[in-house]
Design a protein around this motif. Structure first.
Motif, mmCIF file in Angstrom:
data_model
loop_
_atom_site.group_PDB
_atom_site.id
_atom_site.type_symbol
_atom_site.label_atom_id
_atom_site.label_comp_id
_atom_site.label_asym_id
_atom_site.label_seq_id
_atom_site.Cartn_x
_atom_site.Cartn_y
_atom_site.Cartn_z
ATOM 1 N N ARG A 221 0.839 -1.196 0.000
ATOM 2 C CA ARG A 221 0.000 0.000 0.000
ATOM 3 C C ARG A 221 0.871 1.242 0.000
ATOM 4 O O ARG A 221 2.003 1.203 0.489
ATOM 5 C CB ARG A 221 -0.926 0.009 1.226
ATOM 6 C CG ARG A 221 -2.067 -1.002 1.157
ATOM 7 C CD ARG A 221 -2.745 -1.182 2.489
ATOM 8 N NE ARG A 221 -1.849 -1.850 3.439
ATOM 9 C CZ ARG A 221 -2.161 -2.093 4.706
ATOM 10 N NH1 ARG A 221 -3.322 -1.698 5.203
ATOM 11 N NH2 ARG A 221 -1.312 -2.714 5.502
ATOM 12 N N VAL B 56 -6.527 12.255 -5.219
ATOM 13 C CA VAL B 56 -7.796 11.745 -4.705
ATOM 14 C C VAL B 56 -8.438 10.801 -5.710
ATOM 15 O O VAL B 56 -8.936 9.719 -5.344
ATOM 16 C CB VAL B 56 -8.738 12.910 -4.349
ATOM 17 C CG1 VAL B 56 -10.119 12.385 -3.980
ATOM 18 C CG2 VAL B 56 -8.162 13.726 -3.198
ATOM 19 N N ALA C 133 -6.664 7.457 -5.809
ATOM 20 C CA ALA C 133 -6.973 6.627 -4.642
ATOM 21 C C ALA C 133 -8.296 5.889 -4.793
ATOM 22 O O ALA C 133 -8.559 4.948 -4.038
ATOM 23 C CB ALA C 133 -6.979 7.478 -3.380
ATOM 24 N N THR C 134 -9.119 6.302 -5.751
ATOM 25 C CA THR C 134 -10.372 5.574 -6.027
ATOM 26 C C THR C 134 -10.174 4.524 -7.110
ATOM 27 O O THR C 134 -11.046 3.684 -7.319
ATOM 28 C CB THR C 134 -11.498 6.539 -6.459
ATOM 29 O OG1 THR C 134 -11.198 7.074 -7.762
ATOM 30 C CG2 THR C 134 -11.668 7.662 -5.468
ATOM 31 N N ASP D 285 -7.419 0.030 -4.629
ATOM 32 C CA ASP D 285 -7.584 -0.047 -3.179
ATOM 33 C C ASP D 285 -6.267 0.023 -2.419
ATOM 34 O O ASP D 285 -6.270 0.224 -1.197
ATOM 35 C CB ASP D 285 -8.305 -1.344 -2.801
ATOM 36 C CG ASP D 285 -9.776 -1.326 -3.169
ATOM 37 O OD1 ASP D 285 -10.308 -0.228 -3.435
ATOM 38 O OD2 ASP D 285 -10.395 -2.406 -3.197
ATOM 39 N N PHE E 128 -3.839 5.358 -1.181
ATOM 40 C CA PHE E 128 -4.500 6.372 -0.369
ATOM 41 C C PHE E 128 -3.882 7.719 -0.725
ATOM 42 O O PHE E 128 -2.824 7.773 -1.351
ATOM 43 C CB PHE E 128 -4.335 6.063 1.116
ATOM 44 C CG PHE E 128 -4.909 4.726 1.503
ATOM 45 C CD1 PHE E 128 -6.211 4.615 1.969
ATOM 46 C CD2 PHE E 128 -4.143 3.569 1.383
ATOM 47 C CE1 PHE E 128 -6.750 3.376 2.303
ATOM 48 C CE2 PHE E 128 -4.665 2.325 1.715
ATOM 49 C CZ PHE E 128 -5.969 2.231 2.172
ATOM 50 N N HIS F 185 -12.483 13.929 1.606
ATOM 51 C CA HIS F 185 -12.756 12.688 0.878
ATOM 52 C C HIS F 185 -12.305 11.488 1.719
ATOM 53 O O HIS F 185 -11.241 11.512 2.337
ATOM 54 C CB HIS F 185 -12.016 12.698 -0.462
ATOM 55 C CG HIS F 185 -12.479 11.628 -1.405
ATOM 56 N ND1 HIS F 185 -12.111 10.302 -1.274
ATOM 57 C CD2 HIS F 185 -13.283 11.681 -2.494
ATOM 58 C CE1 HIS F 185 -12.662 9.595 -2.241
ATOM 59 N NE2 HIS F 185 -13.389 10.407 -2.995
ATOM 60 N N PRO F 186 -13.104 10.412 1.745
ATOM 61 C CA PRO F 186 -12.753 9.258 2.592
ATOM 62 C C PRO F 186 -11.442 8.568 2.219
ATOM 63 O O PRO F 186 -10.860 7.866 3.061
ATOM 64 C CB PRO F 186 -13.954 8.310 2.426
ATOM 65 C CG PRO F 186 -14.689 8.795 1.223
ATOM 66 C CD PRO F 186 -14.437 10.251 1.128
ATOM 67 N N ARG F 187 -10.967 8.730 0.999
ATOM 68 C CA ARG F 187 -9.695 8.112 0.608
ATOM 69 C C ARG F 187 -8.487 8.988 0.963
ATOM 70 O O ARG F 187 -7.351 8.576 0.782
ATOM 71 C CB ARG F 187 -9.677 7.808 -0.886
ATOM 72 C CG ARG F 187 -10.732 6.825 -1.341
ATOM 73 C CD ARG F 187 -10.525 5.450 -0.767
ATOM 74 N NE ARG F 187 -9.307 4.805 -1.253
ATOM 75 C CZ ARG F 187 -8.888 3.609 -0.847
ATOM 76 N NH1 ARG F 187 -9.566 2.941 0.075
ATOM 77 N NH2 ARG F 187 -7.773 3.089 -1.331
ATOM 78 N N VAL G 238 -6.119 10.379 3.672
ATOM 79 C CA VAL G 238 -5.762 9.925 5.021
ATOM 80 C C VAL G 238 -4.885 10.921 5.772
ATOM 81 O O VAL G 238 -4.517 10.670 6.924
ATOM 82 C CB VAL G 238 -5.070 8.546 4.963
ATOM 83 C CG1 VAL G 238 -6.029 7.493 4.416
ATOM 84 C CG2 VAL G 238 -3.781 8.602 4.140
ATOM 85 N N LEU H 196 -5.492 2.994 7.909
ATOM 86 C CA LEU H 196 -5.595 2.125 6.739
ATOM 87 C C LEU H 196 -6.315 0.837 7.112
ATOM 88 O O LEU H 196 -6.229 0.357 8.249
ATOM 89 C CB LEU H 196 -4.202 1.781 6.206
ATOM 90 C CG LEU H 196 -3.241 2.938 5.927
ATOM 91 C CD1 LEU H 196 -1.966 2.408 5.290
ATOM 92 C CD2 LEU H 196 -3.880 3.971 5.029
ATOM 93 N N GLU H 197 -6.956 0.257 6.103
ATOM 94 C CA GLU H 197 -7.564 -1.053 6.331
ATOM 95 C C GLU H 197 -6.474 -2.054 6.656
ATOM 96 O O GLU H 197 -5.371 -1.983 6.128
ATOM 97 C CB GLU H 197 -8.348 -1.533 5.101
ATOM 98 C CG GLU H 197 -9.540 -0.685 4.757
ATOM 99 C CD GLU H 197 -9.223 0.396 3.721
ATOM 100 O OE1 GLU H 197 -8.012 0.668 3.531
ATOM 101 O OE2 GLU H 197 -10.156 0.936 3.125
#
Length: 277
Positions: free
Chosen positions: A53, A68, A71-72, A75, A78, A105-107, A109, A274-275
Motif C-alpha cells: 500500500r 484523490v 486513490a479511487t 484499493d 491512499f 474525501h474518505p480516501r 488519510v 488504513l484497512e
C-alpha cells in the motif's frame, strides 16, 4: 550501457519482503503515472517487492485532485492533500476551498505535505507560515493527521506547532533532523517517516536518528521519484524501493527486516487509519 544511461534506469526490483510494507509518502503522478492503468502497474511492481500500500501525496491543487482520483482507482492507494510550502506565495481563498473539499474525501488519510521550506526561495517565510497554520487548523477540524515538510526549518516548525496546538497525529515526512531533534519530536508524540536519505552513508546524524526512534513512532517512505535509497542513489525512485530502505534500516537497527516491516506497517495503519491487510 553508458553511466549516464544507467542513472536513468529504475533500480532492479528486490526480492519480496515476507511481511507487507507501506510506502508512507510517494508521488505517483511525479513518477509518471497518469491513468488507472499506470497506477495499477506501479502498485503491482511494488507488491511484487512486498510493498502492498502507498500514500500518494499532492503538492498543488491539480496534484491534489489527481491524488484523490487515483486513490479511487486502486484499493492499495491512499491520498494526502495540501499545498506544498514552496507554492504558498499566492495561497488564496479558492485554493483553501478546494483543499477543504478534497481533504474531506474518505480516501484522503492526511493533510499534507505542508510545513516550511527555507532551502528554496520560491515563497517567502511569512506566507509559508500562514499557510502552515491554516493546514494545521484544517487537520484538526477534519480529524486527520498532519503530514509535515520540514527543510531547514526545524525550530519554526516546532514553534508554530506549539503556538497553534498540534493535531492529534503529526508526521514528519522525510525526516531530516539529527538524533537530538528526533528526540524532541518523539517526546512531543510526533511520528517520524524515513526516506532513502536515511540510507545515505554521509548522513550520520540522520542515521543516528533512524537508529534511535521508537518503532511505534516510525514510518518508511520513498518520496518517489526522488531520494532513491543506497546503493541506487541518483536513479529514479518508485514505491517498491521502500524494500531497500527497510533492509538498510533493519541492518542499522540490528533487527530482522520483516520485523521492521511489520512494525512500520502497524504504525502506518494506526496513523493513517488504513484497512488491515
Amino acid at each position: 550501457m553508458s553511466k549516464k544511461d544507467k542513472r536513468q534506469e529504475l533500480p532492479p526490483v528486490p526480492e519480496a519482503l515476507a511481511a507487507a510494507a507501506v510506502d508512507a509518502h510517494t508521488h505517483l503522478d511525479a513518477c509518471g503515472a497518469k491513468t488507472a492503468e499506470d497506477v495499477r502497474e506501479m502498485l503491482d511492481r511494488a507488491q511484487s517487492a512486498g510493498v502492498g500500500r502507498v500514500v500518494t501525496v499532492a503538492d498543488d491543487i491539480d496534484s491534489a485532485r489527481w491524488a484523490v482520483e487515483a486513490a479511487t482507482w486502486d484499493d492499495r492507494v491512499f491520498a494526502a492533500v495540501a499545498l506544498h510550502p514552496t507554492r504558498t506565495k499566492d495561497f488564496g481563498d479558492e485554493d483553501r476551498a478546494a483543499l477543504e473539499e478534497l481533504a474531506a474525501h474518505p480516501r484522503v488519510v492526511a493533510v499534507g505535505e505542508t510545513g516550511l521550506d527555507y532551502y528554496w526561495d520560491y515563497s517567502p517565510p511569512e506566507p509559508q507560515q500562514q499557510a502552515f497554520r491554516w493546514h494545521i487548523d484544517l487537520a484538526k477540524r477534519i480529524g486527520k493527521p498532519l503530514m509535515i515538510h520540514d527543510r531547514e526549518a526545524h525550530d519554526d516548525i516546532l514553534r508554530i506547532l506549539d503556538e497553534e496546538g498540534a493535531p492529534e497525529t503529526v508526521v514528519f515526512h522525510c525526516f531530516s533532523g539529527d538524533a537530538e531533534f528526533a528526540k524532541s519530536c518523539v517526546d512531543a508524540g510526533y511520528v517520524l517517516s524515513f526516506a532513502g536519505t536515511a540510507t545515505f552513508r554521509n548522513a550520520k546524524g540522520l542515521r543516528e536518528a533512524a537508529e534511535a526512534v521508537p518503532l511505534e513512532q516510525m514510518l518508511v517512505e520513498t518520496d518517489a521519484p526522488f531520494l532513491t535509497p543506497h546503493p541506487f542513489r541518483g536513479r529514479p525512485n518508485q514505491p517498491y524501493c521502500v524494500n531497500y530502505t527497510l533492509r538498510d534500516l533493519a541492518e542499522l537497527r540490528g533487527m530482522n527486516v520483516d520485523e521492521l516491516a511489520v512494525a512500520t506497517t502497524a504504525t502506518a495503519e494506526r496513523v493513517f487509519g488504513l484497512e488491515q491487510g
